[in-house]
Design a protein around this motif. Structure first.
Motif, PDB file in Angstrom:
ATOM      1  N   GLY A 126     -13.840  -0.227  -4.025  1.00  0.00           N
ATOM      2  CA  GLY A 126     -13.720  -1.244  -2.987  1.00  0.00           C
ATOM      3  C   GLY A 126     -12.882  -0.717  -1.842  1.00  0.00           C
ATOM      4  O   GLY A 126     -11.869  -1.306  -1.476  1.00  0.00           O
ATOM      5  N   THR A 144      -6.949  -1.548  -4.586  1.00  0.00           N
ATOM      6  CA  THR A 144      -6.059  -2.454  -3.864  1.00  0.00           C
ATOM      7  C   THR A 144      -6.885  -3.687  -3.487  1.00  0.00           C
ATOM      8  O   THR A 144      -7.790  -3.603  -2.678  1.00  0.00           O
ATOM      9  N   TRP A 145      -6.595  -4.776  -4.138  1.00  0.00           N
ATOM     10  CA  TRP A 145      -7.242  -6.065  -3.897  1.00  0.00           C
ATOM     11  C   TRP A 145      -8.776  -5.982  -4.047  1.00  0.00           C
ATOM     12  O   TRP A 145      -9.515  -6.562  -3.244  1.00  0.00           O
ATOM     13  N   THR A 146      -9.221  -5.236  -5.041  1.00  0.00           N
ATOM     14  CA  THR A 146     -10.654  -5.152  -5.322  1.00  0.00           C
ATOM     15  C   THR A 146     -10.997  -5.778  -6.674  1.00  0.00           C
ATOM     16  O   THR A 146     -12.062  -6.395  -6.829  1.00  0.00           O
ATOM     17  N   GLU A 176     -17.694   1.969  -1.878  1.00  0.00           N
ATOM     18  CA  GLU A 176     -17.752   0.684  -1.164  1.00  0.00           C
ATOM     19  C   GLU A 176     -19.212   0.225  -1.099  1.00  0.00           C
ATOM     20  O   GLU A 176     -20.040   0.900  -0.500  1.00  0.00           O
ATOM     21  N   PRO A 177     -19.520  -0.919  -1.731  1.00  0.00           N
ATOM     22  CA  PRO A 177     -20.921  -1.371  -1.760  1.00  0.00           C
ATOM     23  C   PRO A 177     -21.408  -1.992  -0.456  1.00  0.00           C
ATOM     24  O   PRO A 177     -22.620  -2.175  -0.287  1.00  0.00           O
ATOM     25  N   ARG A 218       0.854  -1.206   0.000  1.00  0.00           N
ATOM     26  CA  ARG A 218       0.000   0.000   0.000  1.00  0.00           C
ATOM     27  C   ARG A 218       0.884   1.249   0.000  1.00  0.00           C
ATOM     28  O   ARG A 218       0.653   2.187  -0.758  1.00  0.00           O
ATOM     29  N   ALA A 223     -18.354  -0.928  -8.755  1.00  0.00           N
ATOM     30  CA  ALA A 223     -17.413  -0.549  -9.817  1.00  0.00           C
ATOM     31  C   ALA A 223     -18.029  -0.714 -11.207  1.00  0.00           C
ATOM     32  O   ALA A 223     -17.618  -0.041 -12.152  1.00  0.00           O
ATOM     33  N   GLU A 224     -19.022  -1.580 -11.309  1.00  0.00           N
ATOM     34  CA  GLU A 224     -19.638  -1.834 -12.616  1.00  0.00           C
ATOM     35  C   GLU A 224     -20.527  -0.685 -13.078  1.00  0.00           C
ATOM     36  O   GLU A 224     -20.928  -0.638 -14.250  1.00  0.00           O
TER      37      GLU A 224
END
Ligand code: SAM
Length: 208
Positions: free
Chosen positions: A43, A106-108, A63-64, A28, A90-91
């Motif tokens: 995310g 990051t890792w999403t 963030e969902p 990070r 994100a969609e």
């Protein structure tokens, strides 16, 4: 019912702990210290990136999951810049075309249900010349045995880790989406099992 309980009340705490593995925190730092201006994080998770931003003016924290987002409250309050929660996926990014200078993932990208659509959306909202800063665990192209395990275990991983795929080739997906990669670095993160250990750190630019 039990699974919903796990997803809402147990998984967010596991995520918050696992994502603080020291080797991940080092990545990070490496990814984020040079990022400046406005940032859209996809995310956002529990806000673990916030302490690493040195000169950002604000963060749109997409963030969902409210349950996951809630665990980041202390980090948000400690941030010396505005953090705005965007409850979306994100969609379908609720931003106009060509408006965002920096997107961070990051890792999403391992977890979004539709990777192609998500990258298309990120590309759409970035200004020409804007950058998607990425750290993700990826398909291990070098080790066929690990790759087989990644394929085999992805259906289980998706269940226990909220949709996370072990077998995504993120570099290839970024290139197919039209990004130019300014920096491409593969790292085996310490303290992570081999199926999730290979990390890609890259800066993907929307051509100017
Ligand atoms: C492995 S966690 C990473 C969290 C955080 N980025 C970090 O570095 O700690 C994946 C995150 O992606 C979020 N996520 C899942 N599906 C998503 C989607 N379709 N769009 C945006 N974020 C999503 C999850 O809620 C979770 O917070």
């Amino acid at each position: 019912m039990l699974y919903q309980f796990y997803q809402k009340h147990i998984f967010p705490h596991l995520l918050n702990q696992v994502m603080q593995t020291p080797s991940l925190m080092d990545l990070r730092r490496e990814l984020l210290v040079g990022v400046s201006g406005e940032v859209l994080e996809i995310g956002f998770g529990t806000g673990l990136n916030l302490p690493f931003y040195q000169s950002v003016s604000m963060v749109y924290a997409l963030e969902p999951s409210n349950e996951i987002f809630k665990l980041g409250q202390e980090r948000i309050q400690a941030a010396p810049f505005l953090v705005e929660h965007i409850l979306a996926s994100a969609e379908a990014l609720p931003f106009d075309n060509d408006t965002i200078e920096n997107v961070v993932s990051t890792w999403t990208l391992c977890s979004v249900p539709d990777l192609v659509k998500s990258l298309h959306e990120i590309y759409r909202v970035l200004v020409p010349g804007g950058t998607l800063h990425v750290v993700e665990h990826v398909l291990n192209r070098q080790n066929l045995n690990v790759q087989r395990l990644q394929q085999l275990l992805t259906p289980i991983q998706k269940k226990v880790a909220d949709g996370c795929h072990l077998n995504r080739d993120i570099e290839l997906a970024l290139l197919v989406a039209g990004f130019e990669l300014d920096e491409v670095k593969y790292i085996d993160a310490a303290g992570i099992p081999s199926i999730g250990q290979r990390m890609l750190l890259t800066r993907a630019r929307k051509p100017a």
